[in-house]
Motif scaffolding. Structure first.
Motif, PDB file in Angstrom:
ATOM      1  N   HIS A 180       4.177  -9.096   6.371  1.00 30.42           N
ATOM      2  CA  HIS A 180       2.730  -9.256   6.507  1.00 30.42           C
ATOM      3  C   HIS A 180       2.088  -9.811   5.231  1.00 30.42           C
ATOM      4  CE1 HIS A 180      -1.408  -8.508   7.663  1.00 30.42           C
ATOM      5  NE2 HIS A 180      -1.584  -7.789   6.565  1.00 30.42           N
ATOM      6  N   LYS A 305       4.677  -4.616  23.416  1.00 30.39           N
ATOM      7  CA  LYS A 305       3.495  -4.331  22.606  1.00 30.39           C
ATOM      8  C   LYS A 305       3.823  -4.053  21.141  1.00 30.39           C
ATOM      9  CE  LYS A 305       0.950  -2.502  26.582  1.00 30.39           C
ATOM     10  NZ  LYS A 305       0.235  -1.332  27.158  1.00 30.39           N
ATOM     11  N   GLU A 308       2.175  -6.602  18.679  1.00 28.33           N
ATOM     12  CA  GLU A 308       0.738  -6.344  18.579  1.00 28.33           C
ATOM     13  C   GLU A 308       0.451  -5.088  17.770  1.00 28.33           C
ATOM     14  OE1 GLU A 308      -3.285  -6.937  19.010  1.00 28.33           O
ATOM     15  OE2 GLU A 308      -1.613  -8.294  19.449  1.00 28.33           O
ATOM     16  N   SER A 309       1.332  -4.099  17.898  1.00 19.22           N
ATOM     17  CA  SER A 309       1.151  -2.851  17.167  1.00 19.22           C
ATOM     18  C   SER A 309       1.229  -3.059  15.658  1.00 19.22           C
ATOM     19  CB  SER A 309       2.203  -1.825  17.611  1.00 19.22           C
ATOM     20  OG  SER A 309       2.032  -0.599  16.938  1.00 19.22           O
ATOM     21  N   LYS A 311      -0.004  -5.413  14.145  1.00 18.50           N
ATOM     22  CA  LYS A 311      -1.301  -5.959  13.736  1.00 18.50           C
ATOM     23  C   LYS A 311      -2.416  -4.916  13.852  1.00 18.50           C
ATOM     24  CE  LYS A 311       0.172 -10.456  15.536  1.00 18.50           C
ATOM     25  NZ  LYS A 311      -0.021 -11.488  16.589  1.00 18.50           N
ATOM     26  N   THR A 312      -2.379  -4.121  14.920  1.00 18.90           N
ATOM     27  CA  THR A 312      -3.465  -3.183  15.180  1.00 18.90           C
ATOM     28  C   THR A 312      -3.232  -1.804  14.569  1.00 18.90           C
ATOM     29  OG1 THR A 312      -2.461  -2.542  17.297  1.00 18.90           O
ATOM     30  CG2 THR A 312      -4.051  -4.362  17.320  1.00 18.90           C
ATOM     31  N   ASP A 313      -1.974  -1.383  14.488  1.00 24.13           N
ATOM     32  CA  ASP A 313      -1.647  -0.054  13.952  1.00 24.13           C
ATOM     33  C   ASP A 313      -0.303  -0.131  13.233  1.00 24.13           C
ATOM     34  OD1 ASP A 313      -1.371   2.597  13.356  1.00 24.13           O
ATOM     35  OD2 ASP A 313      -1.735   3.332  15.397  1.00 24.13           O
TER      36      ASP A 313
END
Length: 339
Positions: A180, A305, A308-309, A311-313
């Motif tokens: 990241h 998912k 996506e996780s 990025k979000t959590d």
């Protein structure tokens, strides 16, 4: 001494790996990696690889000559052992003999692996004098992204990057690397550095041959990152292979990391199931539940998912990755000791 037929006639203890070494001044060497309280030491042994011949006159047909011919006891077909100065000489001898003698395959018996020849000749075996816990073991697992419009990740697609690499060891320590902040190239370089720093005897993963290592190899190639994961800064290599157990046959790329062993708990579970035949699924989570080694408060994220996780959590995603590492280690604790 323990039974030499089972444990080998050589008494050398704590050998964790044996690899083909260099050819020095035309002579061939074998590298033995020995683990002691100070870490890993390398013992180099000169070795003359050999083939077995049905007729000692076969050597008259080639330019490459053995350094020693030994007539064996008994009356069986392959009564002569021809020893060569180097592995290169042995291979060249076989090539020349095949050209001169159409039925050479029936007159020569050889094993295409100098390490196997060395261990047969010397009686040296691995892990003698060691308990399973004496091995330094590392577990790895990766999580990846998938470009929009696709259902599954593909390491050849530019955007399907490695989001994170989890690295655990047999002492329970854990490191999570993320792309990241500094990007995928930096992630891969850091992965190589950590493996070399930890210096494991065994690298474990679940479906590591089918997913993690091929993915890492492809992404490292795209970024021109050298995967010098082996001892003495040697690189990881791979070749096409097949794994067969019971009615199942799987084609895969067999990776080798010099001085280290690679264990795939996905394959080991299938070998275990040959006798029990009660495992419903060979997925990591299912196996952990089957053997009762699911971590307490295990984090579950649906496969589609996971990206996506991150990025979000990201904290939850990294806990999920750590639990994957814990389950891989626990499964290897069950399967590996018998080997």
């Amino acid at each position: 001494m323990k039974d030499a037929l089972i444990f080998g006639q050589d008494n050398t203890e704590r050998i964790v790996a044996v690899e083909a070494g260099d050819e020095v001044n035309g002579s061939f060497q074998i590298d033995m990696f020995v683990r002691d309280s100070a870490g890993i030491s390398v013992v180099k042994k000169d070795f003359q690889p050999y083939v077995y011949l049905s007729d000692n006159r076969s050597t008259e047909l080639t330019d490459i000559k053995p350094v020693q011919m030994t007539e064996l006891d008994g009356t069986d077909k392959f009564r002569w052992r021809a020893s060569f100065k180097s592995w290169t000489d042995l291979q060249e001898f076989r090539k020349q003999l095949a050209k001169q003698q159409p039925d050479a395959s029936s007159s020569v018996f050889w094993i295409n692996d100098p390490v196997v020849l060395f261990m047969l000749e010397t009686g040296i075996t691995l892990f003698k004098g060691m308990a399973f816990d004496d091995l330094r073991r590392v577990q790895i697992d990766i999580e990846t992204d998938t470009e929009p419009g696709y259902d599954f990740c593909n390491p050849s697609r530019k955007g399907d990057i490695i989001l994170a690499i989890g690295i655990g060891d047999s002492h329970g320590t854990y490191t999570a690397l993320s792309s990241h902040k500094d990007g995928e190239k930096a992630l891969l370089k850091q992965f190589v550095e950590i493996i070399r720093e930890l210096d494991p005897d065994v690298i474990e993963g679940h479906n590591i041959f089918g997913f993690d290592l091929p993915y890492i190899e492809k992404r490292a190639s795209m970024h021109r990152v050298k995967l010098d994961l082996g001892r003495n800064n040697t690189k990881m290599t791979g070749r096409n292979s097949r794994f067969s157990v019971a009615e199942r046959t799987t084609s895969f790329k067999r990776f080798s990391i010099p001085g280290r062993h690679i264990v795939d708990t996905y394959f080991m579970a299938q070998m275990f199931d040959v006798s029990s035949r009660d495992i419903e699924s060979f997925s990591l989570k299912s196996l952990a539940k089957h053997f009762g080694v699911t971590p307490e408060n295990r984090v579950y994220i649906e496969g589609s998912k996971i990206a996506e996780s991150f990025k979000t959590d990201p904290e939850k995603a990294l806990r999920y990755l750590e639990d994957d590492i814990k389950e891989t280690r626990a499964l290897s604790d069950i399967f590996s000791p018998v080997y």
